[in-house]
Design a protein around this motif. Structure first.
Motif, PDB file in Angstrom:
ATOM      1  N   LEU A  18      21.868  -0.077  21.113  1.00  0.00           N
ATOM      2  CA  LEU A  18      22.525  -0.441  19.752  1.00  0.00           C
ATOM      3  C   LEU A  18      21.701   0.254  18.741  1.00  0.00           C
ATOM      4  O   LEU A  18      22.104   0.818  17.570  1.00  0.00           O
ATOM      5  N   ALA A  19      20.506   1.122  18.537  1.00  0.00           N
ATOM      6  CA  ALA A  19      19.383   1.506  18.026  1.00  0.00           C
ATOM      7  C   ALA A  19      20.435   2.550  17.950  1.00  0.00           C
ATOM      8  O   ALA A  19      20.349   3.226  16.762  1.00  0.00           O
ATOM      9  N   LEU A  20      20.331   3.229  18.445  1.00  0.00           N
ATOM     10  CA  LEU A  20      21.417   5.119  19.120  1.00  0.00           C
ATOM     11  C   LEU A  20      22.696   4.713  17.831  1.00  0.00           C
ATOM     12  O   LEU A  20      23.482   5.266  17.399  1.00  0.00           O
ATOM     13  N   ALA A  21      22.984   3.283  18.155  1.00  0.00           N
ATOM     14  CA  ALA A  21      24.420   2.862  17.506  1.00  0.00           C
ATOM     15  C   ALA A  21      24.188   3.057  16.258  1.00  0.00           C
ATOM     16  O   ALA A  21      25.654   3.302  14.940  1.00  0.00           O
ATOM     17  N   ALA A  22      23.368   2.550  16.457  1.00  0.00           N
ATOM     18  CA  ALA A  22      23.016   2.322  14.432  1.00  0.00           C
ATOM     19  C   ALA A  22      22.955   3.401  14.030  1.00  0.00           C
ATOM     20  O   ALA A  22      23.460   3.896  12.545  1.00  0.00           O
ATOM     21  N   VAL A  23      22.217   4.701  14.600  1.00  0.00           N
ATOM     22  CA  VAL A  23      21.498   5.936  13.970  1.00  0.00           C
ATOM     23  C   VAL A  23      23.154   6.866  13.718  1.00  0.00           C
ATOM     24  O   VAL A  23      23.693   7.831  13.120  1.00  0.00           O
ATOM     25  N   LEU A  24      23.887   6.194  14.738  1.00  0.00           N
ATOM     26  CA  LEU A  24      25.198   7.050  14.280  1.00  0.00           C
ATOM     27  C   LEU A  24      25.768   6.525  13.456  1.00  0.00           C
ATOM     28  O   LEU A  24      27.349   7.707  12.720  1.00  0.00           O
ATOM     29  N   CYS A  25      26.389   5.235  12.992  1.00  0.00           N
ATOM     30  CA  CYS A  25      26.680   4.625  11.976  1.00  0.00           C
ATOM     31  C   CYS A  25      26.192   5.344  10.700  1.00  0.00           C
ATOM     32  O   CYS A  25      27.033   5.677   9.503  1.00  0.00           O
ATOM     33  N   TRP A  26      24.929   5.356  10.382  1.00  0.00           N
ATOM     34  CA  TRP A  26      23.515   6.052   9.618  1.00  0.00           C
ATOM     35  C   TRP A  26      23.817   7.074   9.386  1.00  0.00           C
ATOM     36  O   TRP A  26      23.769   7.869   8.131  1.00  0.00           O
ATOM     37  N   SER A  27      24.414   8.132   9.872  1.00  0.00           N
ATOM     38  CA  SER A  27      24.588   9.696  10.260  1.00  0.00           C
ATOM     39  C   SER A  27      25.948   9.924   9.832  1.00  0.00           C
ATOM     40  O   SER A  27      26.040  10.920   9.056  1.00  0.00           O
ATOM     41  N   THR A  28      26.976   8.831   9.349  1.00  0.00           N
ATOM     42  CA  THR A  28      28.260   9.629   9.119  1.00  0.00           C
ATOM     43  C   THR A  28      28.332   9.016   7.641  1.00  0.00           C
ATOM     44  O   THR A  28      29.523   9.346   7.395  1.00  0.00           O
ATOM     45  N   VAL A  29      26.979   8.137   6.857  1.00  0.00           N
ATOM     46  CA  VAL A  29      27.477   7.906   5.634  1.00  0.00           C
ATOM     47  C   VAL A  29      27.653   9.253   4.435  1.00  0.00           C
ATOM     48  O   VAL A  29      28.366   8.276   3.569  1.00  0.00           O
ATOM     49  N   ALA A  30      26.598   9.958   4.817  1.00  0.00           N
ATOM     50  CA  ALA A  30      26.308  10.815   3.776  1.00  0.00           C
ATOM     51  C   ALA A  30      27.983  11.044   3.290  1.00  0.00           C
ATOM     52  O   ALA A  30      28.269  11.475   2.352  1.00  0.00           O
ATOM     53  N   SER A  31      28.434  11.929   4.165  1.00  0.00           N
ATOM     54  CA  SER A  31      29.959  12.153   4.793  1.00  0.00           C
ATOM     55  C   SER A  31      30.666  11.437   4.457  1.00  0.00           C
ATOM     56  O   SER A  31      31.647  11.782   3.383  1.00  0.00           O
ATOM     57  N   ALA A  32      30.872  10.511   4.428  1.00  0.00           N
ATOM     58  CA  ALA A  32      31.670   8.819   4.270  1.00  0.00           C
ATOM     59  C   ALA A  32      31.497   8.614   2.778  1.00  0.00           C
ATOM     60  O   ALA A  32      32.590   9.077   1.723  1.00  0.00           O
ATOM     61  N   PHE A  33      30.424   8.897   2.164  1.00  0.00           N
ATOM     62  CA  PHE A  33      30.443   8.189   0.165  1.00  0.00           C
ATOM     63  C   PHE A  33      30.322   9.805  -0.220  1.00  0.00           C
ATOM     64  O   PHE A  33      31.958   9.438  -1.520  1.00  0.00           O
TER      65      PHE A  33
END
Length: 310
Positions: A18-33
């Motif tokens: 779960l933690a690794l999945a959360a980190v992966l989500c957060w890692s994509t948001v700067a590009s998404a922004f």
């Protein structure tokens, strides 16, 4: 192996996933922004994403059968929710998205990551906590890293390409830290608190939209980007991380996974946004991560383990 120890191991494995999945989500948001802001204004992005996140959280609370807690929590803490809603999503994401609109994603993301140190520093006047020497050292190291990133590797020149963008990115860390410090005043379920907070923030966003002259519908790409931000930055990642904290027997087991997010984010910025990552960004990010590690006592723990192994 006892049944209890087997259960703990299973919970820790689940927490890691779960933690690794959360980190992966957060890692994509700067590009998404950055990609979303090609089609949306910062106000459009935060408004659509906040509506999406609010609907998602409402669905989650319905699924968890926590609807009765909404009325109880609101009656007990409605003044706090009104204040929190102004901070987040309204002010925080509006400031943050404007920073991303002005700065390259590789600069805005590491600057925003200093919020952990800001949180420790602000807890002194707001929560009357004691200021430790490691907090001061961490702040100094982090902001040297900020200076390296903002000046593109020439900190002694003090020349900034986008000083207003840098100021916005740093101001967003103050808002985010104040938001979490205010959150300490409220107990109860985190998802319930987040839903009520966002419900109080939406009227501010709708008022800002009307003040700017009404709504102009963005292209499909903008809607998709805002949908992604609303679901993953403001919703799913939060629940994944919350689930990881509840599943593990010790939060220290997963807390260091958060350090994976900035390097992964820089890699995705290069691949998805197409930015050429500056050496100064990597050096500055390294200093920021070092400062955060100092603030959390990670270096002291590693030094102790090294000495013990000798």
């Amino acid at each position: 192996m006892t049944e209890q120890s087997a259960s703990i191991m299973q919970g820790n494995r689940r927490a890691t996933v779960l933690a690794l999945a959360a980190v992966l989500c957060w890692s994509t948001v700067a590009s998404a922004f950055k990609l979303s802001l090609q089609y949306l204004s910062p106000l459009q992005l935060v408004t659509i994403a906040s509506v999406v996140s609010t609907l998602f959280m409402f669905a989650v609370i319905c699924w968890q059968r926590r609807l009765p807690e909404l009325r109880t929590s609101w009656r007990a803490n409605y003044k706090w929710y009104l204040a929190l809603g102004f901070c987040n999503p309204f002010l925080y994401y509006l400031v943050l998205f404007n920073a991303y609109a002005l700065l390259p994603a590789q600069q805005a993301q590491p600057l925003n990551y200093t919020w952990g140190v800001v949180l420790a520093l602000l807890s002194v006047p707001l929560l009357k906590q004691k200021l430790r020497r490691q907090d001061l050292l961490a702040g100094l190291v982090c902001y040297i890293g900020v200076l390296v990133i903002a000046t593109k590797g020439d900190p002694f020149s003090l020349q900034f390409d986008q000083p207003f963008g840098v100021a916005l990115a740093l101001f967003s860390t103050v808002i985010w830290s104040c938001y979490w410090l205010l959150n300490t005043r409220i107990g109860g379920n985190a998802a319930v608190n987040l839903l009520l907070t966002f419900c109080c923030g939406l009227p501010w966003l709708f008022a800002a939209v009307m003040w700017q002259g009404g709504w102009q519908s963005p292209p499909v790409e903008g809607w998709l980007g805002a949908l992604y931000v609303g679901l993953f930055e403001m919703g799913i990642a939060f629940l994944l991380w919350q689930g990881a904290l509840l599943s593990c027997d010790n939060t220290a087991r997963i807390s260091n996974f958060i350090y994976l997010s900035p390097p992964l984010s820089l890699l995705l910025i290069a691949l998805l946004v197409g930015e050429s990552i500056h050496v100064a960004t990597i050096a500055g990010l390294g200093l920021i991560l070092l400062g955060v590690a100092i603030q959390q006592g990670a270096l002291r723990h590693l030094l102790f383990r090294w000495q013990a192994s000798r």
